[in-house]
Scaffold this active site. Structure first.
Site, PDB file in Angstrom:
ATOM      1  CE1 TYR A   1      18.090 -42.839 -17.357  1.00  0.00           C
ATOM      2  CE2 TYR A   1      19.939 -42.746 -18.884  1.00  0.00           C
ATOM      3  CZ  TYR A   1      19.354 -43.256 -17.749  1.00  0.00           C
ATOM      4  OH  TYR A   1      20.031 -44.186 -17.002  1.00  0.00           O
TER       5      TYR A   1
ATOM      6  CB  ALA B   1      18.052 -33.191 -19.185  1.00  0.00           C
TER       7      ALA B   1
ATOM      8  CE  LYS C   1      20.039 -41.720 -14.532  1.00  0.00           C
ATOM      9  NZ  LYS C   1      19.869 -42.199 -13.149  1.00  0.00           N
TER      10      LYS C   1
ATOM     11  CD  GLU D   1      36.103 -38.091  -9.545  1.00  0.00           C
ATOM     12  OE1 GLU D   1      35.549 -37.813 -10.634  1.00  0.00           O
ATOM     13  OE2 GLU D   1      37.111 -37.509  -9.117  1.00  0.00           O
TER      14      GLU D   1
END
Length: 228
Positions: free
Chosen positions: A136, A138, A140, A218
């Site tokens: 998870y 990795a 994100k 951003e």
């Protein structure tokens, strides 16, 4: 789910024309009953060709796509020693390839529309890591790199791309956690409480609106200070 439902409600109340996709047919039908003007469809995030066709259909129907929120994501938690290849592949397939498919599909409609905002749902885990969630985290973390890269590619076309990274947010899934775990999470959160889905949706609404017209590439953390 909780965040997805709140996103629909928030954008709906602001007058958006909404097309929601997902894999849970019951939840999609419930959305249509509550928000009668939205369209919804059950869809597999990994099917690139069908997503291209879907986006083309939506673009023709509403004459322009302004906003894409990539909110879908799954977890298949486990320590790396016990994590199966299938657990890894499922998370990467949904959390990264699904976002690639939708993000690529909306580029031409947004270019034709001379602008747009793409918002990807990340996680503070993508910034800090978390034991038992290497797959998870990795996905994100990869999402952040992906978003920053195509933010640079699309900026000249007036298309912005940003990440919203929630921390611990109260949803139906978190309601089943042990009270001790909840208290531990609150202790490491400077604001001393969990967030709610409306706060995540509000950050997305900001990034979708002209109030954020000079913000791209951003990562906006909605985490109560957890990842400071």
């Amino acid at each position: 789910g909780g965040i997805g439902h709140s996103l629909v409600e928030t954008f709906y109340t602001q007058g958006s024309i909404i097309f929601a996709t997902g894999t849970n047919e019951t939840k999609l039908e419930n959305l249509k009953k509550r928000f009668v003007k939205i369209r919804s469809e059950k869809f597999n995030l990994s099917d690139h060709e069908k997503i291209e066709g879907l986006i083309d259909k939506i673009d023709k129907e509403i004459e322009g796509i302004d906003i894409l929120v990539n909110n879908a994501g799954i977890t298949r938690d486990g320590l790396i020693l016990r994590m199966s290849e299938d657990q890894w592949d499922q998370v990467i397939e949904t959390n990264l390839k699904g976002i690639f498919n939708y993000s690529k599909a909306v580029v031409r409609p947004m270019m034709k529309n001379r602008g747009g905002s793409i918002i990807n749902m990340g996680s503070v885990v993508g910034l800090t890591g978390n034991a038992g969630q290497s797959n998870y985290a990795a996905s994100k973390a990869g999402l952040i790199g992906f978003t920053k890269s195509y933010a640079k590619e699309l900026a000249s076309r007036n298309i912005r791309a940003n990440v919203v990274a929630p921390g611990y947010i109260l949803t139906d899934m978190t309601n089943i956690l042990d009270e001790k775990i909840l208290e531990d999470i609150k202790e490491v959160t400077p604001l001393g409480r969990a967030g709610n889905v409306e706060e995540v949706a509000a950050a997305c609404l900001f990034l979708a609106s002209d109030l954020s017209s000079y913000i791209t590439g951003e990562v906006i953390r909605v985490d109560g200070g957890m990842a400071i």
